[in-house]
Design a protein around this motif. Structure first.
Motif, PDB file in Angstrom:
ATOM      1  N   ILE A   1       0.857  -1.176   0.000  1.00  9.79           N
ATOM      2  CA  ILE A   1       0.000   0.000   0.000  1.00  9.79           C
ATOM      3  C   ILE A   1       0.899   1.233   0.000  1.00  9.79           C
ATOM      4  O   ILE A   1       1.862   1.318   0.757  1.00  9.79           O
ATOM      5  N   LEU A   2       0.567   2.195  -0.863  1.00  6.04           N
ATOM      6  CA  LEU A   2       1.382   3.397  -1.037  1.00  6.04           C
ATOM      7  C   LEU A   2       0.529   4.620  -0.751  1.00  6.04           C
ATOM      8  O   LEU A   2      -0.548   4.786  -1.335  1.00  6.04           O
ATOM      9  N   SER A   3       1.011   5.476   0.152  1.00  4.57           N
ATOM     10  CA  SER A   3       0.276   6.693   0.495  1.00  4.57           C
ATOM     11  C   SER A   3       1.225   7.873   0.579  1.00  4.57           C
ATOM     12  O   SER A   3       2.316   7.771   1.138  1.00  4.57           O
ATOM     13  N   GLY A   4       0.776   8.998   0.049  1.00  5.53           N
ATOM     14  CA  GLY A   4       1.499  10.244   0.229  1.00  5.53           C
ATOM     15  C   GLY A   4       1.000  10.972   1.457  1.00  5.53           C
ATOM     16  O   GLY A   4       0.394  10.377   2.356  1.00  5.53           O
ATOM     17  N   GLY A   5       1.219  12.292   1.497  1.00  4.52           N
ATOM     18  CA  GLY A   5       0.861  13.073   2.668  1.00  4.52           C
ATOM     19  C   GLY A   5      -0.334  13.961   2.427  1.00  4.52           C
ATOM     20  O   GLY A   5      -1.243  13.617   1.666  1.00  4.52           O
ATOM     21  N   VAL A   6      -0.326  15.150   3.048  1.00  9.05           N
ATOM     22  CA  VAL A   6      -1.508  15.993   3.003  1.00  9.05           C
ATOM     23  C   VAL A   6      -1.668  16.730   1.674  1.00  9.05           C
ATOM     24  O   VAL A   6      -2.765  17.194   1.355  1.00  9.05           O
ATOM     25  N   ASP A   7      -0.593  16.862   0.893  1.00  8.16           N
ATOM     26  CA  ASP A   7      -0.743  17.583  -0.375  1.00  8.16           C
ATOM     27  C   ASP A   7      -0.234  16.802  -1.584  1.00  8.16           C
ATOM     28  O   ASP A   7      -0.307  17.299  -2.705  1.00  8.16           O
TER      29      ASP A   7
ATOM     30  N   MET B   1      -4.587   9.278   1.705  1.00  3.16           N
ATOM     31  CA  MET B   1      -4.743   9.114   3.146  1.00  3.16           C
ATOM     32  C   MET B   1      -5.948   9.915   3.630  1.00  3.16           C
ATOM     33  O   MET B   1      -6.462  10.787   2.917  1.00  3.16           O
ATOM     34  N   PRO B   2      -6.444   9.614   4.830  1.00  3.04           N
ATOM     35  CA  PRO B   2      -7.600  10.351   5.353  1.00  3.04           C
ATOM     36  C   PRO B   2      -7.397  11.862   5.304  1.00  3.04           C
ATOM     37  O   PRO B   2      -6.327  12.381   5.584  1.00  3.04           O
ATOM     38  N   GLY B   3      -8.475  12.549   4.905  1.00  4.15           N
ATOM     39  CA  GLY B   3      -8.442  14.006   4.833  1.00  4.15           C
ATOM     40  C   GLY B   3      -7.966  14.558   3.514  1.00  4.15           C
ATOM     41  O   GLY B   3      -7.910  15.787   3.355  1.00  4.15           O
TER      42      GLY B   3
ATOM     43  N   ASP C   1      -6.134   5.489  11.021  1.00  7.88           N
ATOM     44  CA  ASP C   1      -5.500   4.190  10.787  1.00  7.88           C
ATOM     45  C   ASP C   1      -6.514   3.074  10.672  1.00  7.88           C
ATOM     46  O   ASP C   1      -6.255   2.040  10.048  1.00  7.88           O
ATOM     47  N   ARG C   2      -7.721   3.242  11.253  1.00  6.68           N
ATOM     48  CA  ARG C   2      -8.725   2.178  11.180  1.00  6.68           C
ATOM     49  C   ARG C   2      -9.255   2.048   9.759  1.00  6.68           C
ATOM     50  O   ARG C   2      -9.573   0.931   9.327  1.00  6.68           O
ATOM     51  N   VAL C   3      -9.365   3.156   9.048  1.00  5.76           N
ATOM     52  CA  VAL C   3      -9.751   3.080   7.634  1.00  5.76           C
ATOM     53  C   VAL C   3      -8.677   2.348   6.841  1.00  5.76           C
ATOM     54  O   VAL C   3      -8.962   1.462   6.026  1.00  5.76           O
ATOM     55  N   LEU C   4      -7.422   2.692   7.093  1.00  5.13           N
ATOM     56  CA  LEU C   4      -6.324   2.053   6.376  1.00  5.13           C
ATOM     57  C   LEU C   4      -6.206   0.581   6.755  1.00  5.13           C
ATOM     58  O   LEU C   4      -5.902  -0.264   5.908  1.00  5.13           O
ATOM     59  N   ALA C   5      -6.459   0.250   8.030  1.00  4.70           N
ATOM     60  CA  ALA C   5      -6.452  -1.160   8.433  1.00  4.70           C
ATOM     61  C   ALA C   5      -7.554  -1.923   7.712  1.00  4.70           C
ATOM     62  O   ALA C   5      -7.384  -3.104   7.389  1.00  4.70           O
ATOM     63  N   GLY C   6      -8.682  -1.253   7.457  1.00  2.31           N
ATOM     64  CA  GLY C   6      -9.739  -1.896   6.688  1.00  2.31           C
ATOM     65  C   GLY C   6      -9.309  -2.192   5.267  1.00  2.31           C
ATOM     66  O   GLY C   6      -9.658  -3.239   4.693  1.00  2.31           O
TER      67      GLY C   6
ATOM     68  N   LEU D   1       0.505   1.678  11.804  1.00  2.00           N
ATOM     69  CA  LEU D   1       0.032   0.348  11.398  1.00  2.00           C
ATOM     70  C   LEU D   1       1.038  -0.727  11.772  1.00  2.00           C
ATOM     71  O   LEU D   1       0.664  -1.844  12.142  1.00  2.00           O
ATOM     72  N   ALA D   2       2.337  -0.406  11.675  1.00  2.00           N
ATOM     73  CA  ALA D   2       3.357  -1.368  12.103  1.00  2.00           C
ATOM     74  C   ALA D   2       3.281  -1.602  13.606  1.00  2.00           C
ATOM     75  O   ALA D   2       3.337  -2.749  14.078  1.00  2.00           O
ATOM     76  N   MET D   3       3.138  -0.537  14.375  1.00  2.00           N
ATOM     77  CA  MET D   3       3.077  -0.671  15.827  1.00  2.00           C
ATOM     78  C   MET D   3       1.863  -1.472  16.277  1.00  2.00           C
ATOM     79  O   MET D   3       1.913  -2.200  17.277  1.00  2.00           O
ATOM     80  N   LEU D   4       0.760  -1.359  15.545  1.00  2.00           N
ATOM     81  CA  LEU D   4      -0.458  -2.082  15.892  1.00  2.00           C
ATOM     82  C   LEU D   4      -0.488  -3.499  15.311  1.00  2.00           C
ATOM     83  O   LEU D   4      -1.418  -4.252  15.576  1.00  2.00           O
ATOM     84  N   GLY D   5       0.517  -3.833  14.494  1.00  2.92           N
ATOM     85  CA  GLY D   5       0.581  -5.169  13.928  1.00  2.92           C
ATOM     86  C   GLY D   5      -0.400  -5.428  12.803  1.00  2.92           C
ATOM     87  O   GLY D   5      -0.696  -6.586  12.483  1.00  2.92           O
ATOM     88  N   ASP D   6      -0.893  -4.351  12.159  1.00  2.04           N
ATOM     89  CA  ASP D   6      -1.877  -4.529  11.089  1.00  2.04           C
ATOM     90  C   ASP D   6      -1.239  -4.937   9.766  1.00  2.04           C
ATOM     91  O   ASP D   6      -1.923  -5.489   8.895  1.00  2.04           O
ATOM     92  N   VAL D   7       0.046  -4.624   9.585  1.00  4.87           N
ATOM     93  CA  VAL D   7       0.737  -4.958   8.342  1.00  4.87           C
ATOM     94  C   VAL D   7       1.913  -5.866   8.646  1.00  4.87           C
ATOM     95  O   VAL D   7       2.292  -6.065   9.799  1.00  4.87           O
ATOM     96  N   ASP D   8       2.507  -6.412   7.592  1.00  2.31           N
ATOM     97  CA  ASP D   8       3.636  -7.331   7.762  1.00  2.31           C
ATOM     98  C   ASP D   8       4.980  -6.618   7.723  1.00  2.31           C
ATOM     99  O   ASP D   8       5.985  -7.165   8.177  1.00  2.31           O
ATOM    100  N   ALA D   9       5.028  -5.416   7.175  1.00  4.63           N
ATOM    101  CA  ALA D   9       6.231  -4.577   7.156  1.00  4.63           C
ATOM    102  C   ALA D   9       5.796  -3.184   6.750  1.00  4.63           C
ATOM    103  O   ALA D   9       4.784  -3.016   6.055  1.00  4.63           O
TER     104      ALA D   9
END
Length: 331
Positions: A99-105, A131-133, A146-151, A179-187
């Motif tokens: 999954i690839l995400s940029g920032g706010v702009d 990303m959200p927003g 992060d819950r949207v991204l975890a979904g 997401l890494a800290m919460l264990g939602d992804v593998d890396a």
């Protein structure tokens, strides 16, 4: 920049985008429409420019397989739609999903070249999203983004039965780390993400280049916060508590030594977390932009070694791909 008359930001960029459309240069048109909608969707003209950007992008002839999907993921008491652009090289076995995400702009279409080159170079299925927003997101920027991204992670894991990685740039790096800290992804790879781990907080109201307004727009604010409101806003995105939890998901955190937005401690503070590698690139600013090519190549090797570790060639390639950027790291 906010004028709608002749010489205004949107009309000038729109004229260039329309010329590219007449020439049939659909990728150039999409990127020019992205300039027209920059930096936020605060006006009708910018929202229209985003729609024109997406329409032009659908007409691009890609050097990889491309698919646009809208995933419905759990959010709050219901669901939220998340448009995802999927890129995969035309030959060879899939090595995982990234999954690839940029920032706010910098949103998913602006990441076109990175998405395509990553898919071709690594054999990973690249899923680019806003990303959200930002962009097409229906969810404002807030602590539970992060819950949207975890979904999205869960939906892609079910669809492809493959390891899932997350590469986030700028504010997207915040979500990669979380997401890494919460264990939602593998890396996960965090390039230039704010984490709240530095001893000094981000001076959000005095960030250069209008970034305070850009972040505020992503959060759904209709005005800049008062100075006494800033600490609470920053606390929403602090990862201090999560960083001290035990975790096994590998995380690579990288940034330039002279980031103009994010304190260095937001990156180096992650070194206290197990299974975390930190790279600070000398003579470079936000997201190590001046050294971005060797940094990205190194992240390819790092990601593949963790998403496809069973392949001997991948393990051998990791130190070779990292060698150029390692010569650029601070002590």
């Amino acid at each position: 920049m906010w004028s709608t008359g002749p010489g205004g930001w949107v009309p000038v960029w729109a004229s260039h985008a329309e010329r590219a459309e007449r020439d049939g240069a659909w990728l150039r048109a999409a990127l020019l429409w992205g300039a027209a909608r920059f930096p936020v969707l605060a006006t009708d003209e910018r929202r229209a420019a985003l729609e024109r950007q997406l329409a032009a992008y659908r007409r691009v002839r890609f050097p990889v397989r491309f698919e646009r999907r809208v995933l419905e993921v759990p959010y709050g008491d219901g669901t939220a739609p998340v448009p995802v652009h999927l890129f995969e090289r035309n030959h060879g076995r899939r090595r995982g999903v990234l999954i690839l995400s940029g920032g706010v702009d910098t949103w998913k279409v602006e990441l076109h070249r990175l998405a395509v080159t990553t898919a071709r170079a690594t054999g990973l299925l690249v899923a680019a999203l806003d990303m959200p927003g930002t962009g097409e997101s229906r969810v404002p920027l807030d602590r539970d983004g992060d819950r949207v991204l975890a979904g999205v992670v869960a939906a892609l894991r079910e669809a492809y039965a493959a390891p899932i990685g997350f590469l986030g740039l700028s504010f997207g790096g915040h979500w990669a780390a979380k997401l890494a800290m919460l264990g939602d992804v593998d890396a996960a790879v965090d390039i230039g993400g704010p984490t709240g781990l530095a001893d000094e907080p981000v001076d959000i109201l005095n960030l250069p280049y209008g970034m305070a307004g850009i972040v505020g727009n992503a959060m759904g604010l209709d005005a800049l916060p008062a100075p006494d409101e800033v600490p609470e806003l920053l606390e929403r995105f602090s990862l201090r508590g999560l960083a001290d939890r035990p975790g096994t998901t590998p995380l690579l955190a990288a940034n330039g030594a002279h980031d103009q937005y994010i304190p260095r401690g937001d990156t180096t503070g992650l070194s206290r977390r197990p299974h975390t590698t930190v790279w600070i690139v000398r003579d470079a600013t936000h997201c190590a932009a001046e050294r971005f090519r060797p940094l990205v190549v190194a992240t390819w090797g790092w990601l593949l070694a963790r998403l496809a570790p069973e392949r001997p060639a991948v393990r051998l390639a990791e130190p070779l791909l990292a060698a150029p950027v390692r010569r650029l790291l601070t002590a």
